[in-house]
Design a protein around this motif. Sequence first.
Motif: not given
Length: 228
Positions: A88, A91, A98, A101
């Motif tokens: 996360a 991203y 995200s 994630c």
Amino acid sequence: MRTRQELKMQAKSFFKSHNYWELVGLGLLLYFLEEGFVVYQKKDAFATASERFVHYTMETYTLPYVNIIFPLLGIFVFLPLAYGVRKAFLYRVREEDSSDCIGDSFNSMWYTRNLAIIIVVGFKIWLGTMCLVIPGLVMYYKYYFVSYIAADHPEMSRSEVMQLCDRMTYGKKMELFIYNVSFVGWMLLSICTGGLVGIFYYLPYKYLTDTMLYEEFIANGYDPTRIY
């Protein structure tokens, strides 16, 4: 290759210009997932207020066999989830979505591979630490970016992820050690404030900088020459 000072400035700028509470939440979650077992074991007077709270809560409200259950939860639940939180962060730094994630942590294919990575890397670090502290540190920095690589390359096997991480950190372990030492001031400030600075600034700032350092390594093609 940018210096660690430049990366830190970029991380601070990112932290100020993006969703503050989301990053604080991700930082706090990642800290408890990765460091929870260490915090539980830290019962001395030097533990911060937040660490003592975690220990008290676990002693009071968990099962009598917590000393067995919690390490198992750490291996099979917390650390795989931590890989999702690292993803996360990656991203978010890349300005990508995200939202899925953390949920991807328990994707059947990725979970099995990531669990194998966690066990093998953890065993190598433990074995190195049992021999001497320095070999343990070498193993730790050898696989410093393994969770990011696992997130970045879902198509890779466990051995491919670890080999790529080994090549990526080749010749850079001392630089990574110095990079982490450069955050000691923030750690001390966090301890002095009972963990408040850590929760609301240091943790998300450090994890963002880690993520940007990984991105910097990628941008420079894993060049094994000195980076700082």
